[in-house]
Design an enzyme around this catalytic site. Sequence first.
Site, PDB file in Angstrom:
ATOM      1  N   ASP A 111     -11.902 -22.785  31.866  1.00 35.85           N
ATOM      2  CA  ASP A 111     -12.995 -23.658  32.297  1.00 35.85           C
ATOM      3  C   ASP A 111     -13.659 -24.233  31.061  1.00 35.85           C
ATOM      4  OD1 ASP A 111     -16.088 -22.707  31.886  1.00 35.85           O
ATOM      5  OD2 ASP A 111     -14.697 -21.038  31.720  1.00 35.85           O
ATOM      6  N   ASP A 139     -19.939 -17.353  36.497  1.00 40.60           N
ATOM      7  CA  ASP A 139     -20.127 -16.437  35.383  1.00 40.60           C
ATOM      8  C   ASP A 139     -21.497 -15.783  35.527  1.00 40.60           C
ATOM      9  OD1 ASP A 139     -21.831 -18.450  34.554  1.00 40.60           O
ATOM     10  OD2 ASP A 139     -20.621 -19.059  32.853  1.00 40.60           O
TER      11      ASP A 139
END
EC number: 2.4.2.29
Length: 372
Positions: free
Chosen positions: A270, A93
Amino acid sequence: MSFTFNVLKNSSQTSARLGKININGIEIDTPVFMPVGTKATVKALTPLMIEETESKIILANTYHLVLKPGLEVLKKFGGVKKFMNWKGAMLTDSGGFQVFSLAKLRKINDDGVEFSSHIDGSKYFFTPRSVMEAEHIIGADFIMCLDECSKHDASYDYVKEAMFRTHKWAKECKEYHDSTPNSEYQYLGGIIQGGMFDDLRKESAETLVNMDFPFYSIGGLSVGETPEQMHEVLSKVMLYTNKQKPRYLMGVSEPRDILNAVMEGIDMFDCVMPTRNARNGEAFTMNGIVRIRNSKYRMDDTVLEEDCDCYTCKNFSKAYLNHLDKTHEILFPILMTIHNVRFMQRFMKDLRNSIENDVFSDYRKDMMNKFY
């Protein structure tokens, strides 16, 4: 190097779908759960242990990796996967969520975000281009645009401003990324924002779909809203996303939330919860949570879960795990984390099987009854 996503089967009763990602030669069945390895390690597990849980893809965090070990180290080693010797797939990310959670330590403008390191107070400035440059050095298979994540209870005007900024940054990230050789083997995802507001979610989804990213993430959820609010937002926003692309819900691993999200067509998840809770003495099982620190397990000769095939359940009793915790042994978080990560992969495999056999609705009801 390549990236493909194929939907293999759709549920006849819901929007759940079974799919397969092939990225740079690695096959990933979806829906998929990605264990979190924030700082180039899934806490308490070696890469071999991660592989043995049947995890095919893990997540790491750009913000933390930029701070430590630093981009110069990762560049020397050819990226984070080589640095940590992980042979599976990886998603990073952008670090946007971490930066915006700093609140008092950051300043935002349309060019990017200035923040102070939580480690030593040193100043950094993340821009769309600098984040792309960092993610190129880090070298994950899936990478994310810089975005602004607003709180679930933020005002309409604030969320709208943050959404427009997210769109501007997404455009800049994509333009820069697409101009580099990295676009041949790193695949960039756009992050849909818009908070709890239906019209903003619709606008954000449509704007990003028009930019034609390889995959899409639903951001700004799992940030304090109720499970019902999350499900309501998902049910609306999924109407406007591209069904031919993988769709990723960030920061979610609660079984209820995964089941509801899969029902709406989410493919990727996630969360740190399975590993964090393991270190804090909570084992996930198909019949609910086992809080192994409870004194009732001191003499218990049964395993955490009879049907579990993980190393922990094949070898150790609840009494032994309780003992390891009471004596603060390093082995405790290792064995607990092995179990919880394997639980998540067993859960996802059962979920995929239910879609393949077109009994997902029944499976969802059964699991909801077991957990809640």
